[in-house]
Design a protein around this motif. Structure first.
Motif: not given
Ligand SMILES: Nc1ncnc2c1ncn2[C@@H]1O[C@H](COP(=O)(O)OP(=O)(O)OP(=O)(O)O)[C@@H](O)[C@H]1O
Ligand SMILES: [Mg+2]
Lengths: 136, 285
Positions: B161-164, B170-172, B186-188, B198-207
């Motif tokens: 999921p991509v969470i706003r 955005l957080a993933l 995920i990339m798509e 129109g987000s400018s920051i994405a956080i990819l969480d790999i925990s």
């Protein structure tokens, strides 16, 4: 002298086998009480080597063993394939060398993550890599 | 060899059909919730017709021949439908096996006078129906495999999921193995969501990613680069201490990729970049 206490062989033919193999390996490592850091190193190194099997030889097998030399206990993993083999091993062991336009870090990186690393390869005959990671 | 069974079947088709349906209904495993009696009747009639057509050829042993195409086609689609609908393999196998019982019942009745022929015919028809029931099982398993494949790809979809989390952020959370196929999804999703919001920051969480090897690292780097091309920034969070050490030993170069140990610290740095401050409300006096 090294004694093998427990042994299991897994066939590697697809991506799913990699996932399964990593899970089994984790079971072995945590059963002997390996520290989380060393578990992660062992599993990551193994992940590289098993991927090399899939990429370069398409298929092969891995043997997971719990080994002891009376001073310490650890996990030994043997990666065997009958793929094309490696002609120039020292070159393949260099950081950044890749015939696959990849990072070329799998073999040298794996070596840095374990206590023992051995690679045997004959072009046309296949490759066998053996690693050991001690419990601590 | 005389084709006695075919004769009997043509003559007494309705009796066979009736006995067969009765057998099926009597079977304690029949799932009335999954199929109506009407449906069962139509389906059984259709199969019986093509079965009688096939045995008319006198071929009882080789079901790979043309005569059996229609029979096998019906059985295949029936088994696959049943697999989708949640029938068990047993319920699916009972279908053909209860036909065997019905045919044997009618044969016994017709060939009472000639025990030798009866036995011969029963053996022949049994073998034939056994092969056909194997066909249903194979098709059933194939149907289940398709269900599993479909579910896997559904899980892939929903597990990324991509969470706003905030205006422009955005957080993933990534959980599980990061293979090529998943990275692609995920990339798509991420790129699409960057455009949508129109987000400018994405956080990819790999925990939640168990192993970070060179392949996973490359996938992450690719995702970070693609995000950049969209004019957004990407922060990778949730790098556990043991993973950090392992990445260093492996020799992977993550300079140029912003990394944070936790989602919280990634969020904090995202807020700072957006020139936002989070403060505790002052207690009312
Ligand atoms: N099992 C194998 N069989 C044949 N050749 C191999 C095998 N393993 C490695 N090699 C060769 O050794 C080279 C270096 O391997 P290494 O794993 O270090 O890097 P890579 O696989 O190219 O890239 P990376 O693992 O970083 O994605 C490979 O490019 C390949 O030519
Ligand atoms: Mg490699």
């Amino acid at each position: 002298m090294m004694i093998s206490l427990n042994k299991e062989t897994l066939k590697i033919v697809s991506e799913q086998d990699v996932v399964l193999f990593r899970q089994r390996l984790k079971e072995y490592a945590s059963k002997i009480g390996m520290s989380l850091l060393n578990q992660t190193k062992l599993i990551t190194a193994s992940s590289e080597l098993v991927r090399n099997i899939l990429v370069y030889a398409r298929q092969g097998e891995v043997i997971i063993e719990v080994v002891t030399d009376r001073l310490q206990t650890g996990v030994r993993v043997t990666f065997k394939d009958q793929g094309p083999g490696i002609a120039d091993i020292p070159k393949a062991m260099q950081d950044g060398f890749s015939t696959n336009k990849s990072l070329g870090l799998g073999l040298p990186g794996a070596k840095r993550l374990v206590n023992y690393f051995d690679i045997q390869s004959t072009p046309g005959n296949g490759t066998t890599v053996t690693i050991i990671r001690w419990k601590r | 060899m005389a084709n006695k069974t075919s004769e009997v079947l043509s003559k007494r088709k309705n009796d066979v059909l009736e006995a067969w349906i009765k057998n099926q209904i009597q079977d304690p495993t029949l799932r009335e919730d999954l199929m109506s009696n009407d449906e069962l009747h139509t389906q059984s009639d259709e199969l019986l017709n093509s079965f009688i057509q096939a045995v008319r050829s006198g071929n009882y042993s080789d079901i790979s021949t043309q005569e059996y195409y229609p029979v096998i086609e019906i059985l295949n689609s029936l088994s696959i439908t049943r697999a989708y609908a949640g029938f068990t393999p047993r319920e699916t196998a009972v279908y053909v096996l209860s036909l065997k019982k019905a045919i044997v019942q009618v044969l016994q009745d017709e060939l009472k006078a000639d025990q030798n022929t009866l036995i011969e015919e029963i053996i022949r028809i049994s073998d034939l129906l056994d092969s056909l029931s194997l066909v249903t099982l194979e098709a059933f398993i194939k149907g289940r495999e398709e269900v599993i494949l479909r579910q896997t790809s559904e899980i892939n979809e929903i597990s990324t999921p991509v969470i706003r989390v905030w205006e422009g952020i955005l957080a993933l959370p990534i959980i599980g193995t990061l293979d090529s196929e998943r990275t692609q999804i995920i990339m798509e999703n991420l790129l699409q969501e960057i455009v949508n919001t129109g987000s400018s920051i994405a956080i990819l969480d790999i925990s939640g990613v168990p192993t970070v090897d060179t392949l996973v690292a490359q996938h992450l780097i690719k995702t970070v680069n693609a995000t950049r091309l969209m004019g957004a920034e990407c922060i990778i969070s949730g790098i556990r201490p043991e993973i950090a050490q392992t990445i260093v030993h492996l020799g992977i170069d993550l300079t140029g990729v912003q990394t944070k140990s936790s989602m919280a610290s990634a969020l904090r740095s995202a807020f700072t970049k957006q020139q936002m401050v989070v403060t505790k409300a002052k207690a009312k006096q």
